[in-house]
Motif scaffolding. Structure first.
Motif: not given
Length: 270
Positions: A198-204, A228-246
């Motif tokens: 998971i730690r490699t997902w951020k850029d790819d 990410y500041i809170l320490g997420a291994e990966y963070a992104a938007m899900t689907g077409s938005g607007s929920t963000m997840f870590g």
């Protein structure tokens, strides 16, 4: 009969091409998340639909649960039912709650009226209701292709991880999200990326909706950065938005990091 439709997150979402039918070719991993609505369907003398919880826009006749009933009624001449839906999963947040409701209605009606429809039969009918609906017939990690209805099981287990969902109340319709999209071939193969730690997902691991929507709604970009500041291994938007997840290896110490008048913040152990 009562059930509890869950939602999903998208891990990567590539928009590959515009189709002749107006839809888009996609490639995404859908992962089930145990945030739940409540759906009850019971036989009745006449058809009735009621809802509570989060307000549902539009006329009840356009609700996907009613559409699921009408689809099977036309095919199997179903008797009337009474439907009660309690909405807890926010709409316009990319979590697929509406699609889950439609799929769950098909599952319940199949049991109530002993229609003996197979999983494949139900997925085909769910795809008529909406592009994400077929996923929720099984609600297991699946690669989603085509317009979302072509599914393949994928071996991804996030058990023991902590998922933080953050929705500030911003509503992004699917139509709005697609307005900012230019289909393209991704730089990285989705399945290969997901097979890495998971730690490699951020850029790819990329959601193609994310860049244009986060540029338009800067507050969502701020939420992602905070994850990410809170320490997420990966963070992104899900689907077409607007929920963000870590995704976290341990529960984040949030205190009052996210405080919205609308929307929600939910921490779940997967």
């Amino acid at each position: 009969m009562i059930s509890f439709p869950i939602c999903k997150i998208n891990l990567g979402l590539n928009i590959l091409a515009k189709r002749k039918d107006g839809f888009h070719e996609i490639n995404s991993l859908m992962y089930p998340v145990p945030v739940k609505d409540v759906l009850e369907i019971v036989p009745a003398e006449k058809f009735n639909f009621r809802s509570a919880g989060l307000p549902i826009p539009g006329d009840h006749s356009t609700n996907i649960v009613v559409q699921a009933y009408e689809l099977l009624k036309k095919e199997f001449n179903l008797d009337p039912v009474s439907i009660y839906l309690y909405k807890n999963i926010p709409m316009g947040g990319g979590l697929g709650g509406g699609s889950a409701n439609g799929a769950e209605a098909l599952l319940l009606l199949n049991k109530i009226f002993v229609l003996n429809l197979s999983t494949d039969d139900l997925q085909k009918r769910a795809a008529i209701l909406g592009s994400d609906c077929a996923f929720f017939i099984k609600s297991t990690p699946q690669i989603s292709k085509g317009r979302g209805e072509l599914l393949c099981d994928f071996n991804l287990d996030l058990s023991g991880k902590f998922l933080l969902l953050v929705n500030d109340g911003t509503h992004i319709s699917t139509a709005e999200a697609y307005q900012g999209i230019s289909p393209t071939t991704p730089k990285h193969n989705l399945e290969n990326v997901l097979s890495q730690p998971i730690r490699t997902w951020k850029d790819d691991l990329i959601n193609d909706f994310e860049y244009p929507m986060l540029e338009k709604y800067q507050q969502l970009k701020g939420i992602k950065n905070e994850l990410y500041i809170l320490g997420a291994e990966y963070a992104a938007m899900t689907g077409s938005g607007s929920t963000m997840f870590g995704l976290f290896s341990k529960p984040p110490e949030m205190e009052n990091t996210f405080d919205f008048k609308n929307g929600f913040v939910k921490l779940i152990e997967l």
